[in-house]
Design a protein around this motif. Structure first.
Motif, PDB file in Angstrom:
ATOM      1  N   MET A  62       0.855  -1.129  -0.097  1.00  0.00           N
ATOM      2  CA  MET A  62       0.062   0.033   0.100  1.00  0.00           C
ATOM      3  C   MET A  62       0.758   1.024   0.172  1.00  0.00           C
ATOM      4  N   ASP A  63       0.814   2.112  -1.055  1.00  0.00           N
ATOM      5  CA  ASP A  63       1.714   3.101  -1.294  1.00  0.00           C
ATOM      6  C   ASP A  63       0.883   4.361  -1.660  1.00  0.00           C
ATOM      7  N   TRP A  64       1.802   5.299  -1.561  1.00  0.00           N
ATOM      8  CA  TRP A  64       1.370   6.733  -1.833  1.00  0.00           C
ATOM      9  C   TRP A  64       2.139   7.268  -2.913  1.00  0.00           C
ATOM     10  N   TYR A  65       1.556   7.803  -3.933  1.00  0.00           N
ATOM     11  CA  TYR A  65       2.153   8.471  -5.081  1.00  0.00           C
ATOM     12  C   TYR A  65       1.549   9.702  -5.185  1.00  0.00           C
ATOM     13  N   ARG A  66       2.296  10.883  -5.897  1.00  0.00           N
ATOM     14  CA  ARG A  66       1.779  12.273  -6.212  1.00  0.00           C
ATOM     15  C   ARG A  66       1.920  12.425  -7.690  1.00  0.00           C
ATOM     16  N   GLN A  67       1.151  13.510  -8.008  1.00  0.00           N
ATOM     17  CA  GLN A  67       1.396  14.223  -9.323  1.00  0.00           C
ATOM     18  C   GLN A  67       1.049  15.736  -9.371  1.00  0.00           C
ATOM     19  N   SER A  68       2.230  16.436  -9.868  1.00  0.00           N
ATOM     20  CA  SER A  68       2.094  17.675  -9.945  1.00  0.00           C
ATOM     21  C   SER A  68       1.648  17.953 -11.455  1.00  0.00           C
ATOM     22  N   PRO A  69       1.154  19.237 -11.811  1.00  0.00           N
ATOM     23  CA  PRO A  69       0.902  19.631 -13.322  1.00  0.00           C
ATOM     24  C   PRO A  69       2.163  19.463 -13.904  1.00  0.00           C
TER      25      PRO A  69
ATOM     26  N   ARG B  68       3.665  11.037 -12.367  1.00  0.00           N
ATOM     27  CA  ARG B  68       3.143  10.701 -11.210  1.00  0.00           C
ATOM     28  C   ARG B  68       4.545   9.762 -10.517  1.00  0.00           C
ATOM     29  N   GLU B  69       4.747  10.322  -9.155  1.00  0.00           N
ATOM     30  CA  GLU B  69       5.972   9.633  -8.614  1.00  0.00           C
ATOM     31  C   GLU B  69       5.590   9.077  -7.282  1.00  0.00           C
ATOM     32  N   LEU B  70       6.311   7.807  -7.152  1.00  0.00           N
ATOM     33  CA  LEU B  70       6.236   7.262  -5.865  1.00  0.00           C
ATOM     34  C   LEU B  70       6.805   8.126  -4.666  1.00  0.00           C
ATOM     35  N   VAL B  71       5.834   8.187  -3.588  1.00  0.00           N
ATOM     36  CA  VAL B  71       6.310   9.143  -2.584  1.00  0.00           C
ATOM     37  C   VAL B  71       6.744   8.265  -1.310  1.00  0.00           C
TER      38      VAL B  71
ATOM     39  N   ARG C   3       7.892  -3.014   6.199  1.00  0.00           N
ATOM     40  CA  ARG C   3       8.854  -2.418   5.580  1.00  0.00           C
ATOM     41  C   ARG C   3       8.361  -1.159   4.805  1.00  0.00           C
ATOM     42  N   THR C   4       9.057  -0.034   5.228  1.00  0.00           N
ATOM     43  CA  THR C   4       8.893   1.199   4.289  1.00  0.00           C
ATOM     44  C   THR C   4       9.783   1.769   3.735  1.00  0.00           C
ATOM     45  N   ASP C   5       9.612   2.527   2.622  1.00  0.00           N
ATOM     46  CA  ASP C   5      10.772   3.247   2.005  1.00  0.00           C
ATOM     47  C   ASP C   5      10.096   4.611   1.475  1.00  0.00           C
ATOM     48  N   TYR C   6      10.953   5.652   1.090  1.00  0.00           N
ATOM     49  CA  TYR C   6      10.551   6.677   0.840  1.00  0.00           C
ATOM     50  C   TYR C   6      11.503   7.404  -0.178  1.00  0.00           C
ATOM     51  N   THR C   7      10.967   8.480  -0.805  1.00  0.00           N
ATOM     52  CA  THR C   7      11.417   8.945  -2.108  1.00  0.00           C
ATOM     53  C   THR C   7      12.648  10.326  -1.008  1.00  0.00           C
ATOM     54  N   ASN C   8      13.509  10.452  -1.776  1.00  0.00           N
ATOM     55  CA  ASN C   8      14.635  11.304  -0.914  1.00  0.00           C
ATOM     56  C   ASN C   8      14.021  12.734  -0.453  1.00  0.00           C
ATOM     57  N   SER C   9      13.114  13.213  -1.261  1.00  0.00           N
ATOM     58  CA  SER C   9      12.656  14.543  -1.117  1.00  0.00           C
ATOM     59  C   SER C   9      11.820  14.531  -0.076  1.00  0.00           C
TER      60      SER C   9
END
Length: 121
Positions: free
Chosen positions: A34-41, A45-48, A56-62
């Motif tokens: 179960m993940d969260w993505y986001r998309q800006s105009p 779409r990027e994996l957050v 187990r969890t992982d995050y984008t660097n930002s």
């Protein structure tokens, strides 16, 4: 069929916090990721943040150090706690789940409808 329903988006000032929730319902035997993505105009779409059924969890660097993904497997719900929000976090946030449905022979991808987050003063 499986539905993902998100909640918790909105407008927040820079430095503020928000918490997103995503609940999965329907014919579910198991949920692997179960993940969260986001998309800006104008952007892809990027994996957050990612969460596995084993914790187990992982995050984008930002977002490392600012966002925390957590999961309640009993409720088939995933959360995203977002702190120290920045204008560049403005996007539509989508929940994603990789689901095993009855009779248990195949896995499928499901997406939520998206929730808008605007970080602005």
């Amino acid at each position: 069929q499986v539905q993902l329903v998100e909640s918790g988006g909105g407008l927040v000032e820079p430095g503020g916090s928000l918490r997103l929730s995503c609940a999965a319902s329907g014919s579910i035997l198991s949920i692997a990721s179960m993940d969260w993505y986001r998309q800006s105009p104008g952007k892809e779409r990027e994996l957050v943040a990612q969460s596995s059924s084993g914790g187990r969890t992982d995050y984008t660097n930002s977002v490392k150090g600012r966002f925390t993904i957590s999961r309640d497997n009993a409720k088939n719900t995933v959360y995203l706690q977002m702190n120290s929000l920045k204008p560049e976090d403005t996007a539509v946030y989508y929940c994603y789940a990789y689901v095993l449905e009855p009779p248990g022979s195949s896995w499928s991808d499901y997406w939520g409808q998206g929730t808008q987050i605007i970080v602005s003063s």
